[in-house]
Design a protein around this motif. Structure first.
Motif, short mmCIF file in Angstrom:
data_model
loop_
_atom_site.label_atom_id
_atom_site.label_comp_id
_atom_site.label_asym_id
_atom_site.label_seq_id
_atom_site.Cartn_x
_atom_site.Cartn_y
_atom_site.Cartn_z
N ASP A 282 -3.87 4.89 -0.54
CA ASP A 282 -4.83 5.94 0.64
C ASP A 282 -4.25 7.44 0.76
OD1 ASP A 282 -6.83 6.95 1.91
OD2 ASP A 282 -7.73 4.72 3.02
N HIS A 283 -5.11 8.19 0.91
CA HIS A 283 -4.54 9.40 1.48
C HIS A 283 -4.66 10.68 2.67
CE1 HIS A 283 -4.60 9.06 -3.26
NE2 HIS A 283 -4.18 9.89 -3.21
N ILE B 76 0.32 5.75 0.89
CA ILE B 76 0.27 6.51 1.44
C ILE B 76 0.97 7.91 0.48
CG2 ILE B 76 -1.38 7.96 3.04
CD1 ILE B 76 -1.86 4.76 3.21
N ARG C 210 0.65 -1.14 -0.41
CA ARG C 210 0.20 -0.50 0.32
C ARG C 210 1.43 1.34 0.03
NH1 ARG C 210 -5.14 -0.64 0.97
NH2 ARG C 210 -4.48 -2.54 2.21
N LEU D 1 -4.98 5.62 9.41
CA LEU D 1 -4.92 5.11 8.33
C LEU D 1 -3.82 3.32 8.52
CD1 LEU D 1 -3.73 7.29 5.55
CD2 LEU D 1 -6.10 6.12 6.06
N HIS E 223 -5.33 -0.07 7.99
CA HIS E 223 -4.95 -1.00 6.50
C HIS E 223 -3.96 -1.87 7.73
CE1 HIS E 223 -6.50 1.43 3.94
NE2 HIS E 223 -6.09 2.68 4.13
#
Ligand SMILES: Cc1ncc(COP(=O)(O)O)c(C=O)c1O
Length: 426
Positions: free
Chosen positions: A160-161, A126, A124, A191, A195
């Motif tokens: 994701d942000h 970010i 992932r 986050l 996650h």
């Protein structure tokens, strides 16, 4: 034309035919002051003799050398120079041809490194809302600028942000780093909870989010991002395509803020904008994680035909010499207060809802015209050009970043022209 209102431009083209020092010459023979160092890249000013000569010499000596399985001395000389300038520990360099390519390279290094060290579940990435990381698929996925993303499908998955840090209600008209907003870094903990750290490879942010309109990090924010990433084994990538090479009066934004990431992306000021080139700097342990297996095998399947192009390397070396010998980063640091005073003198002019500054970067945010976002700032851009100054606008924000050779009298001229422009705006 890239990022241009094509139809508007072609009805009334704005053409540069020459440049020297702080000024462009237009096709109709006018001098226009460069208030933006081109596109945040011409940090040493235009047509610098040493850089011009180095490029001319190099192209006559070794014009090209294959980047794969072959090398040339200047690529290694430049890498050593960059490692020497970088924060301690960031001592390996991979070349690219642009900021966008530096971003893609850094993201790929991050994913591959996690895998190489046995953490392959960390897929992932970010980024941050309003982040700008160039225009390729990794960069627009991790980036957070809606018009740059919305036309292009599903982008990268598993991204994701973080929220952006712009907070007009609490921080408007701050000089330098805002007081409020350190807690926005804690969103990273959320986050991680969502996650799980075991799925997150890296966080990429710009130390100062410039292209979105100059969002200066709140005090303590970058430090906290560093603490949280370190705690969870997540790589921290600083996208320093703008903030490296003196823009903040230091070698890198990492130096300015005293926060050392694991990877730094650069481009732009590396060659003073003259030859396309970028460089990604990584920590030794990242580099070393790939150096396993039989020695005849390629360790990292990535690179470009023009990685470390000899002419680009010559331009970069001459650029770094120019920065060093003219003390341009120190010069920028010394001008930062004067710059801040000048910018903040625009407070109170029509439509101005915020003024921000850091290093030799400034922004003036305008109240948008109701129902016609960007129109007011675009009118300011055109009027400033006609009045002899190149500024940049993004949304309804005017962004300024003069070459580091700017004189105080030129700062006065730029700001007084902008003042006249703002007073005349509808
Ligand atoms: C932080 C950052 N990353 C990446 C880029 C993309 O660079 P390029 O336009 O050279 O691809 C930019 C350009 O402004 C940038 O500011």
């Amino acid at each position: 034309m890239p990022f241009t209102a094509n139809r508007q431009f072609k009805k009334n083209p704005r053409m540069f035919v020459g440049a020297e020092g702080m000024y462009y010459t237009t096709a109709d023979g006018r001098q226009v002051m460069d208030g933006t160092a081109g596109l945040w890249c011409v940090n040493a000013g235009h047509k610098r003799p040493r850089i011009v000569a180095a490029i001319q010499r190099q192209v006559a000596e070794l014009d090209y050398a294959p980047a794969f399985q072959m090398g040339h001395p200047k690529a290694f000389e430049l890498a050593a120079r960059l490692a020497n300038m970088a924060p301690a520990g960031l001592d390996h360099v991979m070349y690219t041809n642009s900021g966008s390519e530096s971003v893609e390279t850094a993201l790929k290094v991050a994913l591959a490194y996690q895998r190489a060290r046995g953490e392959g579940s960390r897929f992932r990435l970010i980024g941050r809302v309003r982040g700008y990381h160039g225009v390729n698929f990794g960069g627009i996925s991790v980036g957070g600028i809606v018009p740059n993303r919305k036309m292009f499908g599903t982008l990268l998955t598993g991204v994701d942000h973080l929220p952006h840090t712009h907070d007009l209600a609490r921080n408007a008209f701050t000089r330098g780093q805002p007081e409020h907003g350190v807690e926005l870094a804690d969103e990273l903990e959320k986050l991680v909870q969502l996650h799980d750290a075991s799925t997150i490879a890296a966080v990429m942010v710009e130390p100062v989010a410039c292209s979105t309109g100059v969002l200066v990090p709140p005090k303590g924010y970058l430090e906290r991002l560093r603490q949280i990433t370190e705690k969870h084994g997540i790589l921290l990538i600083f996208d320093e395509v703008i903030t490296a090479f003196g823009r903040l009066g230091a070698n890198f934004g990492a130096d300015y803020f005293g926060v050392t990431p694991d990877i730094i992306n650069t481009a732009k000021g590396l060659t003073n904008g003259i030859i396309p080139m970028g460089a990604v700097l990584v920590k030794k342990e990242i580099h070393d994680a790939f150096m396993t297996g039989p020695e005849h095998l390629i360790e990292f399947f990535h690179g470009y035909t023009y990685s470390g192009n000899p002419v680009a390397c010559a331009a970069a070396l001459a650029t770094l010499d120019t920065y060093r010998d003219e003390g341009l980063f120190e010069r920028a640091a010394g001008l930062a207060d004067y710059w801040a005073d000048a910018l903040h003198s625009l407070k109170g002019l029509p439509h101005v809802i915020d003024i921000r500054n850091i290093g030799l970067i400034g922004a003036v945010e305008l109240e948008p015209i109701a129902g016609e976002p960007t129109k007011r700032a675009f009118a300011a851009f055109i009027d400033a050009y006609e009045k002899g100054c190149l500024i940049r606008t993004t949304g309804d924000i005017i962004a300024l970043s003069p070459p580091l050779i700017v004189e105080k009298a030129e700062i006065d001229q730029l700001i007084s022209t902008l003042g006249k422009v703002l007073k005349a705006l509808r």
